[in-house]
Design a protein around this motif. Structure first.
Motif, PDB file in Angstrom:
ATOM      1  N   VAL A  48       4.004   4.910   0.987  1.00 19.05           N
ATOM      2  CA  VAL A  48       5.038   4.826  -0.049  1.00 19.05           C
ATOM      3  C   VAL A  48       6.358   5.367   0.482  1.00 19.05           C
ATOM      4  O   VAL A  48       7.424   4.756   0.305  1.00 19.05           O
ATOM      5  CB  VAL A  48       4.603   5.593  -1.313  1.00 19.05           C
ATOM      6  CG1 VAL A  48       5.712   5.600  -2.357  1.00 19.05           C
ATOM      7  CG2 VAL A  48       3.332   4.984  -1.897  1.00 19.05           C
ATOM      8  N   GLN A  49       6.310   6.524   1.130  1.00 23.17           N
ATOM      9  CA  GLN A  49       7.534   7.159   1.624  1.00 23.17           C
ATOM     10  C   GLN A  49       8.264   6.270   2.621  1.00 23.17           C
ATOM     11  O   GLN A  49       9.492   6.235   2.656  1.00 23.17           O
ATOM     12  CB  GLN A  49       7.188   8.512   2.252  1.00 23.17           C
ATOM     13  CG  GLN A  49       8.393   9.423   2.470  1.00 23.17           C
ATOM     14  CD  GLN A  49       9.122   9.125   3.780  1.00 23.17           C
ATOM     15  OE1 GLN A  49       8.494   8.716   4.753  1.00 23.17           O
ATOM     16  NE2 GLN A  49      10.429   9.347   3.791  1.00 23.17           N
ATOM     17  N   ALA A  50       7.526   5.502   3.399  1.00 29.65           N
ATOM     18  CA  ALA A  50       8.148   4.613   4.380  1.00 29.65           C
ATOM     19  C   ALA A  50       8.978   3.513   3.713  1.00 29.65           C
ATOM     20  O   ALA A  50       9.855   2.920   4.352  1.00 29.65           O
ATOM     21  CB  ALA A  50       7.082   3.988   5.271  1.00 29.65           C
ATOM     22  N   LEU A  51       8.725   3.253   2.433  1.00 26.45           N
ATOM     23  CA  LEU A  51       9.434   2.203   1.699  1.00 26.45           C
ATOM     24  C   LEU A  51      10.561   2.752   0.832  1.00 26.45           C
ATOM     25  O   LEU A  51      11.232   1.985   0.131  1.00 26.45           O
ATOM     26  CB  LEU A  51       8.448   1.426   0.821  1.00 26.45           C
ATOM     27  CG  LEU A  51       7.336   0.680   1.561  1.00 26.45           C
ATOM     28  CD1 LEU A  51       6.349   0.091   0.571  1.00 26.45           C
ATOM     29  CD2 LEU A  51       7.921  -0.422   2.456  1.00 26.45           C
ATOM     30  N   GLN A  52      10.788   4.057   0.885  1.00 27.58           N
ATOM     31  CA  GLN A  52      11.830   4.664   0.044  1.00 27.58           C
ATOM     32  C   GLN A  52      13.192   4.540   0.723  1.00 27.58           C
ATOM     33  O   GLN A  52      13.812   5.510   1.127  1.00 27.58           O
ATOM     34  CB  GLN A  52      11.476   6.132  -0.241  1.00 27.58           C
ATOM     35  CG  GLN A  52      10.259   6.276  -1.141  1.00 27.58           C
ATOM     36  CD  GLN A  52       9.826   7.718  -1.334  1.00 27.58           C
ATOM     37  OE1 GLN A  52      10.205   8.607  -0.576  1.00 27.58           O
ATOM     38  NE2 GLN A  52       9.028   7.964  -2.353  1.00 27.58           N
ATOM     39  N   ASN A  53      13.647   3.308   0.808  1.00 27.96           N
ATOM     40  CA  ASN A  53      14.928   3.005   1.437  1.00 27.96           C
ATOM     41  C   ASN A  53      15.405   1.665   0.879  1.00 27.96           C
ATOM     42  O   ASN A  53      14.617   0.932   0.255  1.00 27.96           O
ATOM     43  CB  ASN A  53      14.789   2.956   2.962  1.00 27.96           C
ATOM     44  CG  ASN A  53      13.790   1.915   3.423  1.00 27.96           C
ATOM     45  OD1 ASN A  53      14.063   0.712   3.356  1.00 27.96           O
ATOM     46  ND2 ASN A  53      12.621   2.354   3.884  1.00 27.96           N
ATOM     47  N   PRO A  54      16.679   1.331   1.065  1.00 30.76           N
ATOM     48  CA  PRO A  54      17.198   0.095   0.459  1.00 30.76           C
ATOM     49  C   PRO A  54      16.415  -1.162   0.819  1.00 30.76           C
ATOM     50  O   PRO A  54      16.318  -2.081   0.006  1.00 30.76           O
ATOM     51  CB  PRO A  54      18.636   0.035   0.989  1.00 30.76           C
ATOM     52  CG  PRO A  54      19.008   1.472   1.204  1.00 30.76           C
ATOM     53  CD  PRO A  54      17.762   2.130   1.692  1.00 30.76           C
ATOM     54  N   MET A  55      15.850  -1.225   2.000  1.00 35.90           N
ATOM     55  CA  MET A  55      15.100  -2.409   2.414  1.00 35.90           C
ATOM     56  C   MET A  55      13.674  -2.418   1.868  1.00 35.90           C
ATOM     57  O   MET A  55      13.030  -3.467   1.858  1.00 35.90           O
ATOM     58  CB  MET A  55      15.060  -2.492   3.946  1.00 35.90           C
ATOM     59  CG  MET A  55      16.426  -2.593   4.590  1.00 35.90           C
ATOM     60  SD  MET A  55      17.310  -4.087   4.086  1.00 35.90           S
ATOM     61  CE  MET A  55      16.279  -5.345   4.832  1.00 35.90           C
ATOM     62  N   GLY A  56      13.198  -1.258   1.410  1.00 37.76           N
ATOM     63  CA  GLY A  56      11.790  -1.177   1.034  1.00 37.76           C
ATOM     64  C   GLY A  56      11.495  -1.034  -0.439  1.00 37.76           C
ATOM     65  O   GLY A  56      10.332  -1.150  -0.858  1.00 37.76           O
ATOM     66  N   TRP A  57      12.533  -0.794  -1.262  1.00 34.75           N
ATOM     67  CA  TRP A  57      12.267  -0.502  -2.668  1.00 34.75           C
ATOM     68  C   TRP A  57      11.550  -1.644  -3.386  1.00 34.75           C
ATOM     69  O   TRP A  57      10.653  -1.405  -4.214  1.00 34.75           O
ATOM     70  CB  TRP A  57      13.555  -0.152  -3.396  1.00 34.75           C
ATOM     71  CG  TRP A  57      14.054   1.236  -3.164  1.00 34.75           C
ATOM     72  CD1 TRP A  57      15.251   1.613  -2.614  1.00 34.75           C
ATOM     73  CD2 TRP A  57      13.369   2.462  -3.466  1.00 34.75           C
ATOM     74  NE1 TRP A  57      15.349   2.978  -2.547  1.00 34.75           N
ATOM     75  CE2 TRP A  57      14.213   3.526  -3.058  1.00 34.75           C
ATOM     76  CE3 TRP A  57      12.127   2.764  -4.021  1.00 34.75           C
ATOM     77  CZ2 TRP A  57      13.847   4.865  -3.208  1.00 34.75           C
ATOM     78  CZ3 TRP A  57      11.762   4.094  -4.164  1.00 34.75           C
ATOM     79  CH2 TRP A  57      12.614   5.125  -3.754  1.00 34.75           C
TER      80      TRP A  57
END
Length: 237
Positions: A48-57
């Motif tokens: 989940v943390q790896a997706l906490q960015n503009p490209m991953g939300w």
């Protein structure tokens, strides 16, 4: 008793708090050997943390939405996202289910209003403190003025969450940092403190502060208990 659906593991440290508080709340209300009916989907927080960015939300929202739909299919009567930050994707999750999603900012805002707190300091991860989705919901729905620390203090709060609290590390140094930040905010007019990260209650308690605290994990868990037992209360009445 209604069944509570939890989207947890974000982090496992705070999800354990939710599980304990919800079960304790049901036992206190009903007595005897009662405990809560809970369905839990626990994520691998690293994913989940790896997706906490503009490209991953968007992908993160899809992950939570699919898990929420699965919990509904398994019999959950309501849904909680057991993290403040992941409410950034709450619209995607809510759209995927027909059961109520108990929003953590709404239960926090209601508690602020009950206690007439008007200028709360928000301590949280950087996106929660800096982006629109959380602060604006509190301000627009509940009429409070949400204060946040300055940039350097926001960085310190965020780092302690991810470097320590989500890993189960609780240190006196981190406590001193948070207390110093709160003291500065109090001097600038803060009248209360929101623990806007569900792990902050591991580090600080009401006895550590002169300002009233609003621990979002505690408030969210309490709202889940209220929902779960609402039908039983009406039957008793």
């Amino acid at each position: 008793m209604r069944t509570i659906g939890l989207l947890g593991g974000m982090s496992c440290e705070s999800t354990a708090i939710y599980y304990r508080l919800i079960n304790e709340g049901v036992r206190q209300r009903l007595g005897g050997l009662h405990s809560a009916k809970i369905l839990l989907h626990s994520f691998d927080f690293a994913e989940v943390q790896a997706l906490q960015n503009p490209m991953g939300w968007a992908q993160a929202g899809d992950m939570l939405a699919r898990a929420g739909s699965s919990l509904e299919g398994a019999g959950a009567d309501c849904l909680l996202i057991c993290a403040n930050l992941m409410h950034r994707v709450e619209p995607q999750v809510a759209a995927a289910v027909t059961i109520p999603l108990l929003h953590i900012a709404d239960v926090t805002g209601a508690a602020l209003k009950r206690q007439n707190a008007a200028r709360p300091l928000l301590l949280a991860t950087r996106p929660v403190m800096e982006e629109h989705f959380y602060k604006a919901r509190l301000e627009e729905r509940f009429g409070v003025e949400v204060l946040v620390p300055d940039s350097g203090d926001r960085a310190a709060v965020h780092a302690i969450v991810f470097d320590e609290l989500v890993r189960g590390i609780v240190s006196e140094r981190a406590k001193e940092v948070y207390l110093s930040i709160i003291a500065r905010a109090q001097a600038n007019g803060a009248d209360s403190v929101i623990f806007g990260c569900t792990e902050i209650g591991l580090l600080l308690a009401q006895g550590d502060l002169s300002l009233p605290i609003f621990d979002t994990a505690v408030l969210h868990a309490r709202a889940a208990v209220d929902f779960a037992l609402a039908n039983m209360a009406s039957l008793a009445a």
